[in-house]
Design an enzyme around this catalytic site. Structure first.
Site, PDB file in Angstrom:
ATOM      1  N   GLU A  15       0.768 -23.914  14.026  1.00 50.21           N
ATOM      2  CA  GLU A  15      -0.633 -23.982  13.637  1.00 50.21           C
ATOM      3  C   GLU A  15      -1.431 -23.430  14.811  1.00 50.21           C
ATOM      4  O   GLU A  15      -1.738 -24.136  15.764  1.00 50.21           O
ATOM      5  CB  GLU A  15      -1.054 -25.411  13.313  1.00 50.21           C
ATOM      6  CG  GLU A  15      -2.388 -25.483  12.593  1.00 50.21           C
ATOM      7  CD  GLU A  15      -3.568 -25.819  13.495  1.00 50.21           C
ATOM      8  OE1 GLU A  15      -4.707 -25.491  13.134  1.00 50.21           O
ATOM      9  OE2 GLU A  15      -3.363 -26.406  14.563  1.00 50.21           O
TER      10      GLU A  15
ATOM     11  N   ASP B 193       1.062 -28.962  15.260  1.00 50.29           N
ATOM     12  CA  ASP B 193      -0.399 -28.892  15.298  1.00 50.29           C
ATOM     13  C   ASP B 193      -0.915 -28.465  16.673  1.00 50.29           C
ATOM     14  O   ASP B 193      -0.434 -28.936  17.703  1.00 50.29           O
ATOM     15  CB  ASP B 193      -0.979 -30.275  14.956  1.00 50.29           C
ATOM     16  CG  ASP B 193      -2.495 -30.270  14.900  1.00 50.29           C
ATOM     17  OD1 ASP B 193      -3.039 -29.573  14.027  1.00 50.29           O
ATOM     18  OD2 ASP B 193      -3.133 -30.935  15.735  1.00 50.29           O
TER      19      ASP B 193
ATOM     20  N   HIS C 275      -1.297 -33.436  21.513  1.00 52.84           N
ATOM     21  CA  HIS C 275      -1.949 -34.642  22.010  1.00 52.84           C
ATOM     22  C   HIS C 275      -1.459 -35.865  21.252  1.00 52.84           C
ATOM     23  O   HIS C 275      -0.918 -35.746  20.154  1.00 52.84           O
ATOM     24  CB  HIS C 275      -3.473 -34.528  21.867  1.00 52.84           C
ATOM     25  CG  HIS C 275      -3.916 -34.006  20.528  1.00 52.84           C
ATOM     26  ND1 HIS C 275      -4.074 -32.658  20.268  1.00 52.84           N
ATOM     27  CD2 HIS C 275      -4.208 -34.636  19.361  1.00 52.84           C
ATOM     28  CE1 HIS C 275      -4.461 -32.483  19.010  1.00 52.84           C
ATOM     29  NE2 HIS C 275      -4.543 -33.657  18.424  1.00 52.84           N
TER      30      HIS C 275
END
Ligand code: OTU
Length: 666
Positions: A339, A297, A194
């Site tokens: 992650e 991430d 994002h």
């Protein structure tokens, strides 16, 4: 040429077309003939791993052909812009592909501002990181975030700029060079799932530009969002409920935007190949600054599918495989860390299993190990740990786990119902117990932690808190009870001993090396107050750090214990990540054990989970493959272990790393 012949006819045709387009650009962009050869050979080697997943994902997309052409240009431009010292590092690491797997790898995690103010400050504190013996440092999100609340930096407004409060891109380059000069690899975060809603792409989407609307997942009404919500979990049910946010001014008429996390974090639309290409360009840019490890991430969320929880979809693996192959062509010195904090069964695929073996991220967080260690410490029982980890498939020999006790996030009790049932427990009740234990709600608990994101629908409670506080140090100090302080220090040391010996890259969470406690000061900051993960993100205590070489102080005791683990690990060849770890039943429920084996040796690791002395029978060591004189690598000055009455005794929370004098064979 070898790699060309390994391709199928189709692949070879695609390759030749791609290559011929590219060679023309390459000729203009890269003057050095040897560099062009290197690029061409790498492309041959990694083309199939790059092209096949992209074709699977995007062959039917109208923009596919144009994106493939753009990809070629991007690869060449990034290669042409790569600095000479990094090109040399590329060659060095291609010759030493296990550089990140060696037992000498020991990592730490630090927030730039909380540790040293700025990137320049970190350079000035390099002596501290070296003193600890680190060879890998993860600096928490440092790219330019949105202003105001930004989820600890995980809402990025500009990927090609550093947070101005921390420094500049130039400072980052200088820091990476300093790190390299001291044998330290630099890891930074790249939020691939994002962007901040203030990112240029998002602002243009908000303004209704069709090209950028297609960068995000947006909906004119609730029909599809409602369908998706039927099966979507909530990551932040407490302060960011639901997975969609209504933006009334968007594109004129208003739209719902997919926001898995906070409302200001907009999920990217990876069904659009332009998005994958843009993000690749970001990765190449950061690699060219000299960053060694990119922590990608929230990767499980990158692909959504109606009727599922929209995590861990197979397409995510294609996206990652293609990133990774492209980087292998341009900047092989830089590796990727996934992650993915997911259930045990979903975890290992991020390192690549089956036909993706060796083709995915080089490293990934071993979330299951972390959770099972805290579970074992609370219950004083090894069975769930042994059972759950034994059933986990092996990871490719070319990859490595990140092993850790704590990180900047909460602990979510990712323990599967199946694994719990197989040892006769209820998963639900066990997770409830762990939350009660670590939030301190359980009467006999030693822990001081806080509940993060209570979800009344599922009763799920995650836990915030520093290692030392969760391990009992905070309560013991408050009570000024030195036997309890001693037990807490032993617990901290036990947890770290186990992650140091498990195999993989162990990461020390900032301040754990000094026993830093929970920090409630975040409550005074309105941009942080509602997120209690800040409880375990304390500022570095440099007064405490100054005591680290004085063993009469508490900080000194914890520090020297950590240093000792680091030194011992660096000497222990069997901890190379290419080896394997097998949990064993030690015959004593309170003693956890695993065998670490590698062609270079074998170590049997045991840890007493109880606050009382415990013993195991000598036959357990024999069965684990130890022969001859047995020594504990953690106490090398001690004589070989005398197995009095054929038993090995472990003190409360003691751990041992045992090795036999006669070879490593079972
Ligand atoms: C990550 O964590 C970061 O570590 C968090 O600090 C961020 O808030 C978050 O992404 C959003 O950027 O859900 O509770 O499986 O577990 O991505 C933390 C991966 C999270 C998720 C993980 C996420």
């Amino acid at each position: 040429m070898q790699n060309l012949f390994a391709m199928t006819t189709d692949e070879r045709a695609a390759f030749e077309e791609f290559r011929d387009d590219l060679l023309a650009v390459l000729g203009q962009a890269v003057a050095n003939e040897r560099d062009r050869d290197i690029f061409r050979l790498r492309l041959e080697r990694h083309f199939v791993d790059l092209y096949t997943p992209l074709r699977r994902l995007y062959a039917d997309h109208p923009g596919f052909a144009a994106q493939i052409r753009l990809l070629g240009e991007r690869l060449v431009q990034a290669f042409a812009g790569r600095a000479t010292d990094l090109k040399l590092l590329d060659l060095e690491r291609e010759m030493t592909p296990d550089w990140f797997q060696r037992p000498t790898m020991v990592g730490g995690i630090y927030y730039v501002d909380r540790f040293a103010g700025t990137l320049q400050g970190v350079r000035e504190r390099l002596d501290y990181l070296c003193d600890l013996g680190l060879t890998y440092v993860h600096l928490m999100p440092l790219l330019q975030p949105r202003s105001g609340p930004n989820d600890g930096g995980y809402a990025v407004q500009e990927y090609r700029a550093v947070n101005p409060e921390l420094g500049s891109v130039g400072d980052l380059v200088a820091l990476a060079q300093d790190f390299h000069g001291h044998g330290i690899s630099l890891c930074i975060d790249v939020v691939v799932n994002h962007t901040a809603r203030e990112h240029e792409w998002a602002r243009r989407a908000l303004a209704g530009e069709p090209e950028y609307l297609d960068y995000y997942l947006t909906f004119p009404n609730r029909t599809l969002p409602d369908h998706y919500e039927l099966t979507l979990p909530e990551v932040f049910p407490d302060f960011a409920p639901g997975n969609f946010t209504w933006y009334p001014a968007m594109a004129g008429a208003g739209r719902w935007v997919w926001t898995t996390f906070n409302e200001y974090q907009w999920d990217l639309n990876y069904t659009n190949p332009a998005v994958w290409g843009e993000m690749l360009d970001v990765l190449l840019y950061l690699a060219n600054l000299g960053v060694d490890v990119l922590r990608l991430d929230a990767v499980p969320f990158m692909w959504k599918r109606l009727g599922t929880n929209s995590q861990n979809q197979p397409e995510v693996l294609d996206l990652l495989q293609a990133f990774r192959a492209a980087m292998r062509v341009v900047c092989p010195a830089t590796i990727c860390k996934a992650e993915a904090i997911v259930a045990p069964a979903d975890l290992v695929q991020y390192l690549g299993v089956g036909e993706r073996s060796g083709k995915l991220c080089e490293i990934a967080y071993h979330n299951s190990l972390m959770v099972l260690l805290w579970s074992a410490l609370a219950t004083k029982k090894a069975d769930l740990f042994t059972h759950s980890l034994r059933t986990m498939p092996p990871h490719p020999a070319t990859s490595a786990w990140i092993t850790y006790v704590r990180c900047h996030d909460d602990i979510g009790w990712a323990i599967s119902d199946e694994n719990a049932e197989e040892i006769g427990e209820s998963g639900y009740l066990h997770r409830q117990f762990l939350s009660a234990w670590y939030s301190g709600a359980f009467p006999t608990s030693f822990a001081r932690g806080a509940v993060f994101q209570f979800n009344p629908l599922t009763n799920d409670r995650r836990i915030s808190g520093m290692t030392a506080s969760l391990a009992g140090l905070e309560i013991a100090l408050e009570q000024q009870n030195s036997p309890l302080v001693d037990l807490a220090v032993r617990r901290i040391s036990l947890l770290y001993s186990l992650i140091f010996a498990y195999g993989g890259i162990p990461l020390i969470y900032m301040g754990d090396e000094l026993g830093l406690l929970n920090d409630s000061s975040y409550l005074a900051d309105p941009t942080r107050a509602e997120d209690n993960r800040w409880l375990h993100r304390p500022a570095m205590d440099w007064n405490l750090a100054a005591q680290r070489h004085d063993q009469r102080t508490l900080a000194g005791r914890i520090w020297s214990g950590m240093r000792h683990l680091i030194d011992t690990r660096k000497r222990t060849a069997a901890l190379h990540s290419a080896g394997s770890t097998t949990p064993i039943d030690t015959g004593n429920l309170h003693i956890l054990g695993f065998v670490r084996s590698h062609a270079s040796g074998r170590v049997v690791v045991l840890g007493n989970l109880a606050d009382s002395p415990q013993h195991i029978g000598a036959e357990t060591l024999w069965r684990a493959g130890l022969r001859g004189e047995i020594r504990d690598l953690l106490t090398p000055a001690e004589p070989a272990i005398a197995l009095a009455h054929d038993r090995l005794l472990l003190q409360p929370y003691q751990s041992v790393w045992l090795s036999g004098s006669q070879g490593s064979q079972a």
